[in-house]
Design a protein around this motif. Structure first.
Motif, mmCIF file in Angstrom:
data_model
loop_
_atom_site.group_PDB
_atom_site.id
_atom_site.type_symbol
_atom_site.label_atom_id
_atom_site.label_comp_id
_atom_site.label_asym_id
_atom_site.label_seq_id
_atom_site.Cartn_x
_atom_site.Cartn_y
_atom_site.Cartn_z
ATOM 1 N N HIS A 33 0.819 -1.211 0.000
ATOM 2 C CA HIS A 33 0.000 0.000 0.000
ATOM 3 C C HIS A 33 0.852 1.259 0.000
ATOM 4 C CE1 HIS A 33 -2.997 -2.950 1.492
ATOM 5 N NE2 HIS A 33 -3.861 -2.169 0.868
ATOM 6 N N GLY A 34 0.265 2.322 -0.526
ATOM 7 C CA GLY A 34 0.855 3.645 -0.450
ATOM 8 C C GLY A 34 -0.176 4.617 0.082
ATOM 9 N N VAL A 35 0.269 5.547 0.928
ATOM 10 C CA VAL A 35 -0.612 6.564 1.502
ATOM 11 C C VAL A 35 -0.008 7.923 1.193
ATOM 12 C CG1 VAL A 35 -1.651 7.488 3.598
ATOM 13 C CG2 VAL A 35 -1.333 5.009 3.358
ATOM 14 N N LEU A 36 -0.669 8.690 0.315
ATOM 15 C CA LEU A 36 -0.227 10.041 -0.027
ATOM 16 C C LEU A 36 -1.084 11.041 0.730
ATOM 17 C CD1 LEU A 36 1.486 11.949 -1.961
ATOM 18 C CD2 LEU A 36 -0.618 12.082 -3.306
ATOM 19 N N VAL A 37 -0.455 11.895 1.516
ATOM 20 C CA VAL A 37 -1.182 12.935 2.246
ATOM 21 C C VAL A 37 -1.229 14.194 1.381
ATOM 22 C CG1 VAL A 37 -1.234 14.395 4.296
ATOM 23 C CG2 VAL A 37 -0.577 11.988 4.496
ATOM 24 N N ASP A 38 -2.428 14.621 1.053
ATOM 25 C CA ASP A 38 -2.606 15.846 0.264
ATOM 26 C C ASP A 38 -2.539 17.070 1.158
ATOM 27 O OD1 ASP A 38 -3.533 17.659 -1.884
ATOM 28 O OD2 ASP A 38 -5.375 17.695 -0.695
ATOM 29 N N PRO B 294 4.256 8.613 11.462
ATOM 30 C CA PRO B 294 3.617 9.867 11.046
ATOM 31 C C PRO B 294 3.911 10.156 9.587
ATOM 32 C CG PRO B 294 5.601 10.325 12.316
ATOM 33 C CD PRO B 294 5.417 8.831 12.327
ATOM 34 N N VAL B 295 2.929 10.722 8.886
ATOM 35 C CA VAL B 295 3.076 11.072 7.472
ATOM 36 C C VAL B 295 2.636 12.515 7.299
ATOM 37 C CG1 VAL B 295 2.556 10.414 5.093
ATOM 38 C CG2 VAL B 295 2.430 8.690 6.909
ATOM 39 N N GLY B 296 3.493 13.355 6.738
ATOM 40 C CA GLY B 296 3.192 14.765 6.568
ATOM 41 C C GLY B 296 2.631 15.078 5.190
ATOM 42 N N SER B 297 2.224 16.322 5.024
ATOM 43 C CA SER B 297 1.668 16.770 3.755
ATOM 44 C C SER B 297 2.654 16.555 2.623
ATOM 45 C CB SER B 297 1.304 18.259 3.869
ATOM 46 O OG SER B 297 0.763 18.731 2.671
ATOM 47 N N ASP B 298 2.156 16.026 1.489
ATOM 48 C CA ASP B 298 2.894 15.755 0.259
ATOM 49 C C ASP B 298 3.777 14.519 0.337
ATOM 50 O OD1 ASP B 298 1.782 18.014 -0.909
ATOM 51 O OD2 ASP B 298 3.478 19.296 -0.372
ATOM 52 N N GLU B 299 3.855 13.855 1.478
ATOM 53 C CA GLU B 299 4.661 12.647 1.592
ATOM 54 C C GLU B 299 3.852 11.412 1.184
ATOM 55 O OE1 GLU B 299 7.981 13.329 5.036
ATOM 56 O OE2 GLU B 299 5.966 12.772 5.728
#
Length: 338
Positions: free
Chosen positions: A209-214, A230-235
């Motif tokens: 899976h991939g999770v892209l934070v807009d 943790p996943v930040g914006s654009d990552e």
């Protein structure tokens, strides 16, 4: 969307394993010209080329169309892939050589199958001042990569709960199934989370899976897989196969993310410019076919002046000069599959 880099790298794509959540930072790529819109590309990256069959992810905006000029992508070719267009705001006009003319609107998925060869154009509508969305490519397996070109449109009904909303672009998630056809098992969805909201999503353990934070930020927990991250914006966060549930916990801001997944592709591909193939000679042939089609006496002509449709056909109703292919790398061969 076209890859408009003037010197695109050869990308050798192979399934890669991993045990931990991997964070992929985007690189900025201009779409061409001094007022060009810039996209943030996370697939392919130096560390990872594929998530399932997902092989390309451009994330753009929110852009002021009056300042950037928006999206003005003239006719260009594709082979061996499907394109998936998803908008958050704005509107884009799609035309292709299979005769399809459609609008890309927020909350509506457009899937185009390139197969053996197609050409298309994408032009944003200046009546919508802000353009914001994502463009994705899906690699076709060897059994389907010479299929006929096609186009599908779907408006997913949101699946909702306390503080969250999910729209399924492709595949199945949370009891909803998209009717658009893919040639390998995939999932793609937009997830909206209110601040502090936690959402638990059952997933296929055989999928990566991939999770892209807009926008916003979140923490991803993978049950049966890697530890929380943790996943930040654009990552883009990559999670290897094995997880049975993913839990998304939004931070202090409203958060939007794209969830992508699929079984490891299991085939090596060579991706160069807008072509997905299997070896150097095949890519060279795809490029030659495009250049032969769009030039008359060595000069690029508009689609309305073309004297032959060739492998890629003619984009119906579009009179912009087509985009020439960049030069192939000199002195080296694109590496063949193992």
């Amino acid at each position: 969307m076209s890859n408009t880099e003037t010197r695109p790298d050869e990308i050798r794509c192979e399934t890669a394993g991993g045990a931990e959540i991997e964070l992929i930072a985007p690189r900025e790529v201009p779409l061409g010209g001094p007022r060009a819109m810039t996209v943030r590309r996370t697939l392919p990256s130096r560390s990872r080329s594929l998530i399932g069959a997902w092989c390309f992810l451009d994330h753009y905006g929110p852009d002021d169309v009056s300042a950037t000029g928006g999206m003005k992508v003239a006719p260009h070719p594709h082979t061996g892939l499907q394109t998936v267009s998803w908008l958050f705001t704005g509107e884009v006009e799609h035309r292709d050589s299979a005769g399809h003319h459609a609008r890309v609107r927020p909350g509506e998925v457009n899937l185009m199958t390139g197969g053996r060869g197609i050409s298309h154009s994408e032009v944003s509508d200046d009546a919508f001042p802000v353009l914001h969305g994502a463009q994705l490519w899906v690699a076709l397996p060897d059994s389907a990569r010479h299929s006929e070109p096609g186009f599908e449109h779907h408006v997913p009904t949101p699946v909702t709960g306390p503080g969250w909303s999910v729209r399924v672009l492709v595949g199945s998630l949370l009891g909803d199934t998209s009717p658009v056809h893919t040639f390998t098992p995939l999932v793609g969805a937009e997830v909206l989370l209110d601040p502090g909201t936690s959402l638990e999503v059952p997933v296929e353990p055989g999928f990566e899976h991939g999770v892209l934070v807009d926008t916003g930020a979140l923490t991803v927990h993978a049950e049966g897989g890697p530890t929380a991250s943790p996943v930040g914006s654009d990552e883009l966060a990559y999670l290897p196969p094995g997880a049975t549930r993913l839990t998304f916990v939004a931070g202090e801001r409203w958060t939007r993310l794209l969830l992508l997944g699929g079984r490891p592709f299991g085939e090596s591909i060579v991706m160069w410019w807008n072509f997905v193939g299997r070896d150097h000679d095949e890519i060279l042939g795809y490029r030659r076919d495009w250049q032969d089609q769009i030039t008359v006496d060595g000069a690029v002509v508009s689609d309305s002046q073309l004297v032959r449709a060739g492998r890629y056909g003619v984009v119906v109703g579009d009179h912009l000069p087509p985009i020439p292919a960049p030069p192939m790398p000199q002195g080296v061969r694109l590496r063949e599959r193992r």
